[in-house]
Design a protein around this motif. Structure first.
Motif, PDB file in Angstrom:
ATOM      1  N   GLU A   1       9.404  11.923   5.281  1.00 14.99           N
ATOM      2  CA  GLU A   1       8.470  11.787   4.165  1.00 14.99           C
ATOM      3  C   GLU A   1       8.859  12.708   3.005  1.00 14.99           C
ATOM      4  OE1 GLU A   1       6.110   9.608   3.883  1.00 14.99           O
ATOM      5  OE2 GLU A   1       6.385   8.764   5.891  1.00 14.99           O
ATOM      6  N   THR A   2       9.375  13.883   3.327  1.00  9.82           N
ATOM      7  CA  THR A   2       9.812  14.814   2.285  1.00  9.82           C
ATOM      8  C   THR A   2      11.009  14.255   1.524  1.00  9.82           C
ATOM      9  OG1 THR A   2       9.053  16.683   3.633  1.00  9.82           O
ATOM     10  CG2 THR A   2      10.585  17.178   1.843  1.00  9.82           C
ATOM     11  N   ILE A   3      11.981  13.697   2.243  1.00 10.49           N
ATOM     12  CA  ILE A   3      13.174  13.144   1.588  1.00 10.49           C
ATOM     13  C   ILE A   3      12.815  11.907   0.768  1.00 10.49           C
ATOM     14  CG2 ILE A   3      15.459  12.160   1.996  1.00 10.49           C
ATOM     15  CD1 ILE A   3      15.634  13.890   4.504  1.00 10.49           C
ATOM     16  N   ILE A   4      11.846  11.124   1.225  1.00  6.07           N
ATOM     17  CA  ILE A   4      11.405   9.963   0.438  1.00  6.07           C
ATOM     18  C   ILE A   4      10.878  10.420  -0.923  1.00  6.07           C
ATOM     19  CG2 ILE A   4       9.606   8.184   0.283  1.00  6.07           C
ATOM     20  CD1 ILE A   4       9.970   7.707   3.281  1.00  6.07           C
ATOM     21  N   ALA A   5      10.071  11.483  -0.933  1.00  4.31           N
ATOM     22  CA  ALA A   5       9.579  12.025  -2.209  1.00  4.31           C
ATOM     23  C   ALA A   5      10.738  12.535  -3.060  1.00  4.31           C
ATOM     24  CB  ALA A   5       8.579  13.145  -1.939  1.00  4.31           C
ATOM     25  N   LEU A   6      11.708  13.169  -2.410  1.00  2.00           N
ATOM     26  CA  LEU A   6      12.871  13.689  -3.140  1.00  2.00           C
ATOM     27  C   LEU A   6      13.686  12.556  -3.755  1.00  2.00           C
ATOM     28  CD1 LEU A   6      14.495  16.227  -3.852  1.00  2.00           C
ATOM     29  CD2 LEU A   6      15.783  15.903  -1.729  1.00  2.00           C
ATOM     30  N   SER A   7      13.749  11.410  -3.080  1.00  3.25           N
ATOM     31  CA  SER A   7      14.504  10.272  -3.625  1.00  3.25           C
ATOM     32  C   SER A   7      13.892   9.784  -4.936  1.00  3.25           C
ATOM     33  CB  SER A   7      14.537   9.136  -2.599  1.00  3.25           C
ATOM     34  OG  SER A   7      13.260   8.538  -2.418  1.00  3.25           O
TER      35      SER A   7
ATOM     36  N   TRP B   1       4.444  15.437  -4.674  1.00  2.00           N
ATOM     37  CA  TRP B   1       4.545  14.940  -3.296  1.00  2.00           C
ATOM     38  C   TRP B   1       5.582  15.741  -2.516  1.00  2.00           C
ATOM     39  CZ3 TRP B   1       4.753   9.007  -4.561  1.00  2.00           C
ATOM     40  CH2 TRP B   1       3.440   8.531  -4.669  1.00  2.00           C
ATOM     41  N   PHE B   2       6.738  15.998  -3.164  1.00  2.00           N
ATOM     42  CA  PHE B   2       7.812  16.721  -2.481  1.00  2.00           C
ATOM     43  C   PHE B   2       7.353  18.114  -2.065  1.00  2.00           C
ATOM     44  CE2 PHE B   2      11.299  19.807  -2.843  1.00  2.00           C
ATOM     45  CZ  PHE B   2      12.091  19.371  -1.785  1.00  2.00           C
ATOM     46  N   ILE B   3       6.700  18.829  -2.965  1.00  2.00           N
ATOM     47  CA  ILE B   3       6.230  20.179  -2.648  1.00  2.00           C
ATOM     48  C   ILE B   3       5.221  20.136  -1.508  1.00  2.00           C
ATOM     49  CG2 ILE B   3       4.948  22.163  -3.543  1.00  2.00           C
ATOM     50  CD1 ILE B   3       6.154  21.500  -6.305  1.00  2.00           C
ATOM     51  N   GLU B   4       4.270  19.221  -1.612  1.00  2.00           N
ATOM     52  CA  GLU B   4       3.233  19.115  -0.579  1.00  2.00           C
ATOM     53  C   GLU B   4       3.843  18.784   0.785  1.00  2.00           C
ATOM     54  OE1 GLU B   4      -0.905  16.596   0.176  1.00  2.00           O
ATOM     55  OE2 GLU B   4       0.662  15.762  -1.120  1.00  2.00           O
TER      56      GLU B   4
ATOM     57  N   GLY C   1       0.797  -1.223   0.000  1.00  2.00           N
ATOM     58  CA  GLY C   1       0.000   0.000   0.000  1.00  2.00           C
ATOM     59  C   GLY C   1       0.827   1.269   0.000  1.00  2.00           C
ATOM     60  N   GLY C   2       2.158   1.142   0.124  1.00  2.00           N
ATOM     61  CA  GLY C   2       3.034   2.318   0.146  1.00  2.00           C
ATOM     62  C   GLY C   2       3.426   2.725  -1.264  1.00  2.00           C
ATOM     63  N   ILE C   3       2.637   3.573  -1.900  1.00  2.00           N
ATOM     64  CA  ILE C   3       2.864   3.939  -3.299  1.00  2.00           C
ATOM     65  C   ILE C   3       4.221   4.602  -3.486  1.00  2.00           C
ATOM     66  CG2 ILE C   3       1.959   5.224  -5.266  1.00  2.00           C
ATOM     67  CD1 ILE C   3       0.222   2.917  -4.341  1.00  2.00           C
ATOM     68  N   ASP C   4       4.636   5.449  -2.541  1.00  2.00           N
ATOM     69  CA  ASP C   4       5.925   6.121  -2.704  1.00  2.00           C
ATOM     70  C   ASP C   4       7.078   5.122  -2.671  1.00  2.00           C
ATOM     71  OD1 ASP C   4       5.397   5.568  -0.073  1.00  2.00           O
ATOM     72  OD2 ASP C   4       5.871   7.571   0.685  1.00  2.00           O
ATOM     73  N   HIS C   5       7.024   4.130  -1.765  1.00  2.00           N
ATOM     74  CA  HIS C   5       8.071   3.104  -1.719  1.00  2.00           C
ATOM     75  C   HIS C   5       8.068   2.269  -2.998  1.00  2.00           C
ATOM     76  CE1 HIS C   5       8.769   4.122   2.436  1.00  2.00           C
ATOM     77  NE2 HIS C   5       7.536   3.813   2.767  1.00  2.00           N
TER      78      HIS C   5
ATOM     79  N   ALA D   1      20.491   3.050  -3.727  1.00  2.00           N
ATOM     80  CA  ALA D   1      19.480   2.269  -3.010  1.00  2.00           C
ATOM     81  C   ALA D   1      19.785   2.226  -1.518  1.00  2.00           C
ATOM     82  CB  ALA D   1      19.418   0.854  -3.582  1.00  2.00           C
ATOM     83  N   ALA D   2      21.061   2.029  -1.167  1.00  2.00           N
ATOM     84  CA  ALA D   2      21.430   1.955   0.245  1.00  2.00           C
ATOM     85  C   ALA D   2      21.314   3.317   0.923  1.00  2.00           C
ATOM     86  CB  ALA D   2      22.854   1.421   0.379  1.00  2.00           C
ATOM     87  N   GLY D   3      21.755   4.375   0.237  1.00  2.00           N
ATOM     88  CA  GLY D   3      21.697   5.708   0.823  1.00  2.00           C
ATOM     89  C   GLY D   3      20.275   6.151   1.118  1.00  2.00           C
ATOM     90  N   PHE D   4      19.415   6.068   0.120  1.00  2.00           N
ATOM     91  CA  PHE D   4      18.022   6.457   0.332  1.00  2.00           C
ATOM     92  C   PHE D   4      17.265   5.390   1.129  1.00  2.00           C
ATOM     93  CE2 PHE D   4      18.585   9.314  -3.431  1.00  2.00           C
ATOM     94  CZ  PHE D   4      18.299  10.493  -2.766  1.00  2.00           C
ATOM     95  N   GLY D   5      17.781   4.148   1.132  1.00  2.00           N
ATOM     96  CA  GLY D   5      17.137   3.096   1.907  1.00  2.00           C
ATOM     97  C   GLY D   5      17.127   3.405   3.400  1.00  2.00           C
ATOM     98  N   LEU D   6      18.155   4.108   3.873  1.00  2.00           N
ATOM     99  CA  LEU D   6      18.179   4.511   5.280  1.00  2.00           C
ATOM    100  C   LEU D   6      16.981   5.397   5.608  1.00  2.00           C
ATOM    101  CD1 LEU D   6      21.987   5.332   5.632  1.00  2.00           C
ATOM    102  CD2 LEU D   6      20.804   3.339   6.584  1.00  2.00           C
ATOM    103  N   VAL D   7      16.632   6.290   4.678  1.00  2.00           N
ATOM    104  CA  VAL D   7      15.506   7.197   4.892  1.00  2.00           C
ATOM    105  C   VAL D   7      14.188   6.432   4.774  1.00  2.00           C
ATOM    106  CG1 VAL D   7      14.401   9.340   4.140  1.00  2.00           C
ATOM    107  CG2 VAL D   7      16.878   9.081   3.954  1.00  2.00           C
TER     108      VAL D   7
END
Length: 306
Positions: free
Chosen positions: A180-186, A296-299, A128-132, A211-217
């Protein structure tokens, strides 16, 4: 709502405290009893008070005891918030609808119950996590070959597993809006890399690093979702482990589905995967991914600084 607190001691003694809201008339003060394997030891309740307390002896423990709620005149249509604290330190909570006057205290968490419940939660969350899922789709587009996909997803898994445990166990604290903001930025970052199509960049040559760098977030994001559900006091590590396994099972299922569909498409159309960038698929995919993630990032950024 009517608030009910039940605390169990090591000796099987249970203390119940309840508090009704001031909107209830004094003559309508609720009457609470605990049945099942429990017998009353001492009861203290003012005749004209909306607060009360009672002591019960539960020979077989609090689990399975039946809580009965009644009112002298009529049901005032109040919800009931129940909080149970077992002698082990585990807590359980429930919100009862106004029509419910009998409630059975649930059994304490077991290893098998925790494993099943949190594995299911992990699978449900990733599906259900569309961003992931969009981030994973971008990684699959760049990695492409089974070997590179395996290495890339392994890096993502190790990274987000680390932060899930650190954040969920309160070893580190993070800002959920910032995460959540950084996830959208990734996702914006991956969309930009796909649109540019420069195969000499580090992202294209070694997608595992991205993948590893943004995976931490992303792991911190998983932990934030898990915090909304909560962890059982006596099975925290088991719950975290099986939640993480559920997330991985969901990811593996998605990857297998993508490769299966791609293999079927190539077999039916004789369309080689190596020519995927020669058709409008790349710009459509990259710009679609970029537009959605940029919104998403802007919001989320506005929400984080508000």
């Amino acid at each position: 709502p009517l608030f009910v607190q039940m605390n169990e001691s090591d000796a099987g003694v249970v203390r119940i405290i309840w508090r009704a809201p001031s909107s209830v008339e004094i003559g309508q003060a609720p009457i609470l009893t605990l049945g099942g394997p429990c017998t009353a030891m001492h009861e203290r309740k003012a005749l004209r008070s909306l607060r009360g307390a009672a002591l019960y002896q539960c020979s077989n423990g609090l689990a399975g005891a039946r809580l009965n709620i009644s009112y002298p005149l009529y049901n005032p249509s109040l919800s009931t918030m129940v909080r149970v604290e077992f002698a082990s330190g585990e807590t359980r909570s429930a919100i009862l609808e106004p029509a419910i006057s009998d409630w059975t205290v649930p059994a304490r968490e077991t290893f098998s119950g925790v494993a099943k419940n949190y594995f299911t939660v992990g699978v449900t969350h990733i599906l259900g996590g569309i961003d992931h899922l969009l981030f994973l789709a971008g990684l699959l587009y760049i990695a492409r070959t089974p070997r590179r996909v395996l290495v890339t997803v392994t890096g993502f898994t190790i990274a987000h597993s680390l932060t899930i445990f650190l954040v969920a166990l309160n070893l580190i604290r993070v800002s959920v809006p910032a995460v959540e903001t950084i996830i959208a930025l990734s996702i914006v970052f991956l969309a930009t890399e796909i649109a540019r199509n420069n195969r000499k960049t580090l992202t294209w040559r070694r997608p595992v690093y991205v993948a590893a760098g943004f995976g931490l977030v992303h792991g911190a994001g998983f932990a934030a979702a898990l915090a909304e559900i909560g962890l059982p006091q006596t099975e925290k590590i088991s719950a975290l482990l099986f939640f993480n396994l559920g997330v991985e099972a969901g990811q593996i299922g998605i990857i297998l589905a993508v490769f299966t569909v791609g293999w079927i498409a190539m077999r039916l159309t004789k369309f080689p995967l190596s020519t995927i960038d020669g058709v409008p698929l790349r710009p459509v995919f990259s710009y679609g991914l970029g537009i959605v993630s940029a919104l998403w990032f802007i919001e989320r950024f506005v929400g984080a600084i508000a």
